[in-house]
Design a protein around this motif. Structure first.
Motif, short mmCIF file in Angstrom:
data_model
loop_
_atom_site.label_atom_id
_atom_site.label_comp_id
_atom_site.label_asym_id
_atom_site.label_seq_id
_atom_site.Cartn_x
_atom_site.Cartn_y
_atom_site.Cartn_z
N LEU A 1 10.82 2.49 -16.54
CA LEU A 1 11.45 2.02 -15.31
C LEU A 1 12.79 1.43 -15.67
O LEU A 1 12.89 0.68 -16.65
N ASP A 2 13.82 1.74 -14.90
CA ASP A 2 15.12 1.15 -15.19
C ASP A 2 15.25 -0.20 -14.47
O ASP A 2 14.30 -0.66 -13.81
N ALA A 3 16.42 -0.83 -14.62
CA ALA A 3 16.61 -2.18 -14.08
C ALA A 3 16.45 -2.21 -12.56
O ALA A 3 16.10 -3.24 -11.98
N LEU B 1 0.82 -1.22 0.00
CA LEU B 1 0.00 0.00 0.00
C LEU B 1 0.86 1.27 0.00
O LEU B 1 1.80 1.38 0.80
N ASP B 2 0.50 2.20 -0.88
CA ASP B 2 1.17 3.51 -0.96
C ASP B 2 2.69 3.37 -1.05
O ASP B 2 3.46 3.99 -0.29
N HIS B 3 3.08 2.56 -1.99
CA HIS B 3 4.49 2.25 -2.18
C HIS B 3 4.67 1.98 -3.67
O HIS B 3 3.75 1.52 -4.33
N GLY B 4 5.85 2.29 -4.18
CA GLY B 4 6.11 1.97 -5.58
C GLY B 4 6.95 3.05 -6.20
O GLY B 4 7.09 4.15 -5.65
N PRO B 5 7.55 2.76 -7.37
CA PRO B 5 8.46 3.70 -8.01
C PRO B 5 7.83 5.09 -8.16
O PRO B 5 6.72 5.23 -8.69
#
Ligand code: GRF
Length: 227
Positions: free
Chosen positions: A199-201, A151-155
């Motif tokens: 998105l990069d590696a 939740l509420d997390h990510g790139p």
């Protein structure tokens, strides 16, 4: 001029209420990337004002009421079906107040974007403005990010900040921040529509041609006249 990779990028926007971020996104795309389109707005609550606005704008507006489904999984499956019918490139959560199942998030992996009204990773979850005031932070903000099962997390794609004032309430802080949310989310929608976001590696976001993705809304000093 940036080369547009996805000239007719399609968005589905999910809302639960007012829909002011939705409006900012639709208006920005119309002005800045007219080849892109919000092809549908879907709400989970019958009273979502943003649905009526979408209809007035000629955008397909659909209600998928979560109360009609016995389980979270069943609702998410119905929602995913309603979204997929529009073949979107991206799904934008704009004040969509439902926790989504891991299966739903995986289904739209890399295409699901959210705005959260805090400077993540600080203050995930609800009541972010109150959390910020209780913590005594002097800057508050918003984050537009790819959604992951956590939740509420990510790139993080972009963030915006506003100052916290001595006499702020959660409502006054939310109102100040909302203006920045509109700027940041609308800008991110345009970058997505232009095919610039990757998105990069290391799962970090790159936006072609945009090295810095931080926004600030300064307010006029006390007594000064805002222009
Ligand atoms: C926004 O502040 C958003 O960050 C939060 O809920 C609010 C929705 O506002 N999750 P709106 O519906 O876009 O006007």
């Amino acid at each position: 001029m940036f080369a547009v990779n996805s000239p007719s990028c399609r968005f589905v926007v999910l809302i639960s209420g007012r829909g002011s971020n939705l409006q900012a996104i639709v208006q920005a795309l119309r002005e800045r990337v007219p080849s892109a389109q919000v092809c549908a707005v879907i709400a989970n609550t019958a009273g979502a004002q943003g649905l009526a606005w979408a209809s007035e704008q000629g955008i397909t507006a659909t209600l998928v009421p979560h109360g009609d489904y016995a389980t979270r999984n069943q609702f998410d499956q119905a929602l995913a079906g309603a979204i997929d019918a529009h073949r979107p490139d991206y799904v934008l959560l704009a004040g969509f107040m439902r926790i989504l199942t891991d299966e739903f998030v995986e289904h739209f992996s890399g295409r699901l974007i959210n705005v959260h009204p805090s400077l993540l990773p600080s203050f995930p979850g609800l009541h972010t403005h109150r959390q910020a005031l209780e913590a005594g932070v002097q800057w508050h903000g918003c984050t537009v990010h790819f959604v992951t099962p956590t939740l509420d997390h990510g790139p993080i794609i972009a963030q915006g900040i506003v100052p916290v004032l001595a006499d702020d309430t959660p409502a006054s802080l939310a109102e100040r921040l909302l203006e920045v949310e509109h700027q940041v989310y609308a800008q991110v929608a345009c970058w997505l529509a232009e095919g610039r976001v990757t998105l990069d590696a290391r799962q970090r976001v790159q936006v072609q041609g945009v090295p810095t993705r931080s926004y600030m809304n300064m307010i006029a000093p006390q007594g000064a006249q805002a222009e």
